[in-house]
Scaffold this active site. Structure first.
Site, PDB file in Angstrom:
ATOM      1  CB  ALA A   1      -0.928  -0.144   1.137  1.00 65.64           C
ATOM      2  CB  SER A   2       0.396   4.530   1.530  1.00 67.19           C
ATOM      3  OG  SER A   2      -0.730   4.367   1.122  1.00 67.19           O
ATOM      4  CB  VAL A   3       4.870   0.894   3.193  1.00 68.85           C
ATOM      5  CG1 VAL A   3       6.329   0.284   3.158  1.00 68.85           C
ATOM      6  CG2 VAL A   3       4.323   1.049   4.226  1.00 68.85           C
ATOM      7  CB  SER A   4       4.041   1.188  -2.728  1.00 76.51           C
ATOM      8  OG  SER A   4       3.348   0.769  -2.407  1.00 76.51           O
ATOM      9  CE  LYS A   5       1.350   8.032  -1.214  1.00 75.26           C
ATOM     10  NZ  LYS A   5       0.309   6.192  -0.830  1.00 75.26           N
TER      11      LYS A   5
END
Length: 843
Positions: A87-91
């Protein structure tokens, strides 16, 4: 020689101290990890954890736990190499690739985005704005929902074209403030593809995955051509069952999410950030530097990382479809925490709390089984079980108990939402146990009725000072604000324009503080002399704040048609919901006219006016003696004679309190007339005069007189009760009318079970879901996941009101248990002592 010896002794001492400290820290961490391990097991047993937790120090794993399944279709077990959607840890990976391109001279942070993506329509937004969430771009989800077809998959290119074609307005000017924005990171994904000269998946593999020798890390998206390794499939728990909750049609984009990695690989990634394997330390440093806004202020976010404790803690969370993720880097102690979950989970928060030395706050569940569920929607009863989690309903369906979970056996009885009393005066002398209320199955009372009430801040302070067992919501009373502006002795006239303006200001404040809307008691003297314009102006203020209007209308007898026309006009002008309080016909010559009145209300509804009513199940009311003089001519013998012939039955109407002569309390008007050797009409005038004289001598006295007036016809009461837009109320208080202790159980016993006036499901709907709808209450009145756990367990075969005139505080039977916010407040005809009630504010 001695100095060397001393030096060695000191050195040994220091080494010993450091060793002791290190051992102490190690021991402390071991204790916390033991707590973490047992807590995760408990959470997994309660279906609140399906995932992997890894803790490392200096790059060495000190704790790793995998519990649950990677794929609910195959029951493949999770392990520490399972690859989760980050999820947003991908950023942080997107940011790393942008930094790599910058370091190689392929792009610059402060160049406009359209330099690299010519179709991008906003000239002032730079790459840096995208990296640190200061672009002002709106979220792409709304654009996709509005403009994509139901079978379309959103891609990076497609999102860019949506921005180019529709150019939605910016939320703020670039750099003015920080606001999390997924759109920006999808655009960064497109920049990587364009500037990197290859698909982002390939760039990611060549410049991050291979250099770090990651084994289970890749980009995977909806309709991706790649075959994932060890992929975890997202799911969510619904009513006791796990159901898929994985990639959806907007997951064709890459950048804000859709990087997959295992906990093991994330640790390798974390450790690489302490080196220069990917980029120079000087380049990476900017990623951990708080963003500087146009104003000069900073915000603790860098490039894909939240920054805490002055840079000693670097972290990011993620949440999308069935995934919840967390990575924390404690820079000063070189500790790493990784939490990857699928399914609903609070494991990230709990892990962080435990490792910080805090006692973990775990959700508490309880199960109610073996019930006939009537859910408050009007649907037929069904067999089910209901699981509570803290103050909410978590699951409804075929459920089995978790290990050591508290279970209540409903013994085949009916479980319904807690009843909502849409018109109550139980706040007068409200006691902590709220026994008259909860003993009927009521979990929420709505006060501030008939134009009276208490300011919202005072009500909140009162409940904070003395918590109660029941929820409270409140309208703002017209007469209350009228008296504050015009004074107690100035109410017997129409208000001046400046007084109306001041009333409107006060009402706005109350609405801002959470009042449900405006209530009026236009039949009472404190408001009777107001004109329609005053009431409509105030009602419009309530409407402008999305509030509501409820009214004890100006007449329930001689001028009932005009009074109903007034509330319909208010609804027509303000276009807000309007409700008639305790609808009734209190004039003998109009008995039998309920069908005509309901037809009038239906006609208004057909015009789009949202008019409703509440009703209590009795044919006698309770009010003041003065309302029996509609023309306010208290010394007019003809009016008194009209009252005893048309407005109430003096042989059956009881004076419940009379401060001027307390011995009259409990006697009918006819009884008192005989004691005084008078006709009933003469006694009525005398009682009004004596009460008025007492009031003048005792200006601070309240509740000087009150009468239970027998003046309605039961067939009319029944018609009003069964009207589809009527809800049930008590209009009750702690003393006086039996309705204060028995209104709801009287409907269930007398009118539902005994007289079959309506089905049980319909009656409960009128007490719960429909009441919540009429009042604008959110997440209350229905038994469904996410709704507040206000519940009543009742026996439909024995439920019965027992309060009667002369014994108005007798408790009902058949109400077996009542929960408010998940806490048991009533059982076996006794209050439990729990006081979880809250002040419910308009949302």
């Amino acid at each position: 020689m001695k100095s060397n010896l001393l030096r060695y002794v000191l050195l040994a001492f220091v080494i010993g101290q450091l060793t002791a400290q290190a051992q102490s820290v190690t021991s402390l961490l071991a204790t916390r990890l033991k707590t973490l391990d047992s807590t995760l097991t408990v959470l997994h047993d309660r279906a609140m954890f399906n995932g992997v937790v890894l803790v490392a120090e200096q790059g060495n794993v000190t704790y790793a736990k995998a519990l649950g399944t990677a794929n609910i279709a195959t029951n493949e077990p999770l392990n520490t190499s399972s690859a989760f959607n980050l999820a947003s840890v991908s950023k942080q990976f997107m940011a790393m690739m942008i930094m790599q391109l910058q370091e190689r001279g392929k792009l610059r942070y402060d160049e406009p985005v359209h330099t690299y993506l010519p179709d991008f329509p906003y000239e002032k937004i730079t790459v840096r704005h995208l990296l640190n969430h200061t672009s002002g771009l709106p979220e792409y989800f709304d654009l996709a929902q509005k403009y994509l077809g139901p079978l379309d998959t959103l891609t990076n290119e497609g999102m860019l074209q949506l921005l180019h074609q529709y150019k939605p307005a910016l939320v703020f000017q670039p750099g003015d403030r920080w606001e999390y924005c997924n759109t920006g990171y999808v655009l960064l994904g497109s920049i990587i593809t364009k500037v990197g000269g290859m698909p982002i998946e390939t760039f990611f593999d060549q410049h991050i995955v291979r250099p770090l020798k990651l084994k289970n890390t890749y980009i995977y998206y909806h309709k991706s051509r790649t075959t994932p390794r060890n992929r975890v499939f997202g799911f969510q728990r619904q009513n006791g069952k796990n159901v898929p909750n994985d990639l959806i049609r907007i997951d064709g984009v890459i950048g804000d999410g859709n990087v997959y990695a295992s906990a093991e690989d994330l640790l390798v990634w974390d450790q690489a950030l302490y080196t220069e394997k990917l980029i120079k330390a000087s380049t990476l440093r900017e990623a951990f530097t708080p963003v500087k806004l146009n104003s000069g202020a900073t915000y603790p976010y860098g490039f894909g990382w939240m920054i805490e404790e002055g840079g000693n803690v670097i972290k990011h969370t993620g949440g999308w479809v069935g995934f919840r993720t967390l990575i924390i880097r404690y820079i000063d102690k070189k500790q790493t925490v990784i939490v990857l979950t699928s399914g609903t989970s609070a494991a990230g928060r709990v892990t962080e709390e435990i490792l910080a030395g805090k006692a973990p706050v775990l959700a508490q569940t309880k199960l109610i089984t073996n019930i006939r569920l009537i859910d408050g929607t009007g649907l037929a009863a069904k067999k089910a079980a209901v699981r509570l989690q803290n103050d909410r309903i978590w699951e409804v369906g075929e459920l089995t108990a978790f290990p050591n979970e508290p279970v209540t056996n409903g013994s085949g009885m009916v479980l319904a939402p807690g009843f909502i009393d849409s018109h109550s005066h139980h706040d007068w002398g409200l006691k902590p146990d709220a026994l008259p209320v909860i003993s009927q199955g009521v979990t929420t009372i709505v006060v501030g009725q008939d134009g009276g009430g208490t300011p919202m801040d005072s009500l909140q302070a009162r409940l904070k000072r003395q918590p109660v067992a029941v929820n409270v919501a409140s309208y703002t009373g017209h007469a209350m604000v009228r008296q504050k502006v015009m004074g107690a002795n100035g109410l017997y006239r129409t208000a001046k324009p400046d007084e109306v303006a001041r009333m409107k200001t006060m009402l706005r404040t109350e609405l801002h503080n959470g009042s449900l809307g405006l209530s009026t008691g236009l039949e009472y003297e404190s408001a009777f002399f107001s004109n329609r314009d005053e009431v409509i102006q105030l009602a419009q203020v309530a409407a402008d704040s999305n509030g509501r209007y409820i009214s004890h209308i100006r007449s329930e007898d001689m001028m009932i048609d005009d009074a109903i026309d007034e509330i319909i006009q208010i609804g027509r002008i303000t276009k807000m919901p309007v409700q008639i309080s305790h609808i009734k016909i209190a004039l003998r010559d109009q008995w039998g006219q309920s069908s005509r009145i309901l037809a009038q209300l239906e006609q208004a509804r057909s015009e789009g006016i949202n008019i409703t009513a509440d009703c209590y199940p009795y044919d006698y009311w309770m009010s003041t003696l003065r309302v029996l003089f509609p023309k306010r001519d208290y010394t007019n013998a003809a009016s008194a004679e009209f009252a005893v012939n048309q407005l109430f039955d003096p042989m059956q109407s009881v004076l419940v309190r009379f401060a001027a002569n307390p011995s009259y309390a409990g006697k009918t008007i006819d009884d008192i007339a005989q004691l005084r050797h008078e006709k009933s009409a003469q006694t009525l005038m005398g009682l009004v005069a004596e009460a008025s004289a007492f009031s003048r001598k005792n200006p601070d006295a309240d509740g000087i007189e009150g009468i239970m007036g027998k003046s309605m016809d039961e067939p009319d009461v029944k018609n009003f009760l069964i009207w589809p837009h009527t809800v049930i109320c008590s209009d009750g208080a702690y003393t006086g009318h039996p309705r204060g202790y028995g209104a709801f159980t009287r409907v269930l016993g007398r009118y539902v079970r005994d007289q079959k006036l309506m089905p049980l499901e319909t009656a409960i709907y009128k007490m719960t879901g429909l009441s919540a709808e009429h009042l604008g209450l959110k997440n209350r009145g229905i038994i469904a996941p996410g709704y507040y756990a206000d519940l009543v367990l009742l026996n439909p075969d024995t439920v019965q009101d027992n309060a009667r005139i002369g014994d108005s505080s007798a408790l009902s039977t058949g109400i077996e248990a009542v929960w408010v916010a998940g806490k048991l407040v009533y059982k076996e005809q006794k209050a439990t002592g729990e006081q979880p009630g809250v002040l419910i504010r308009r949302e």
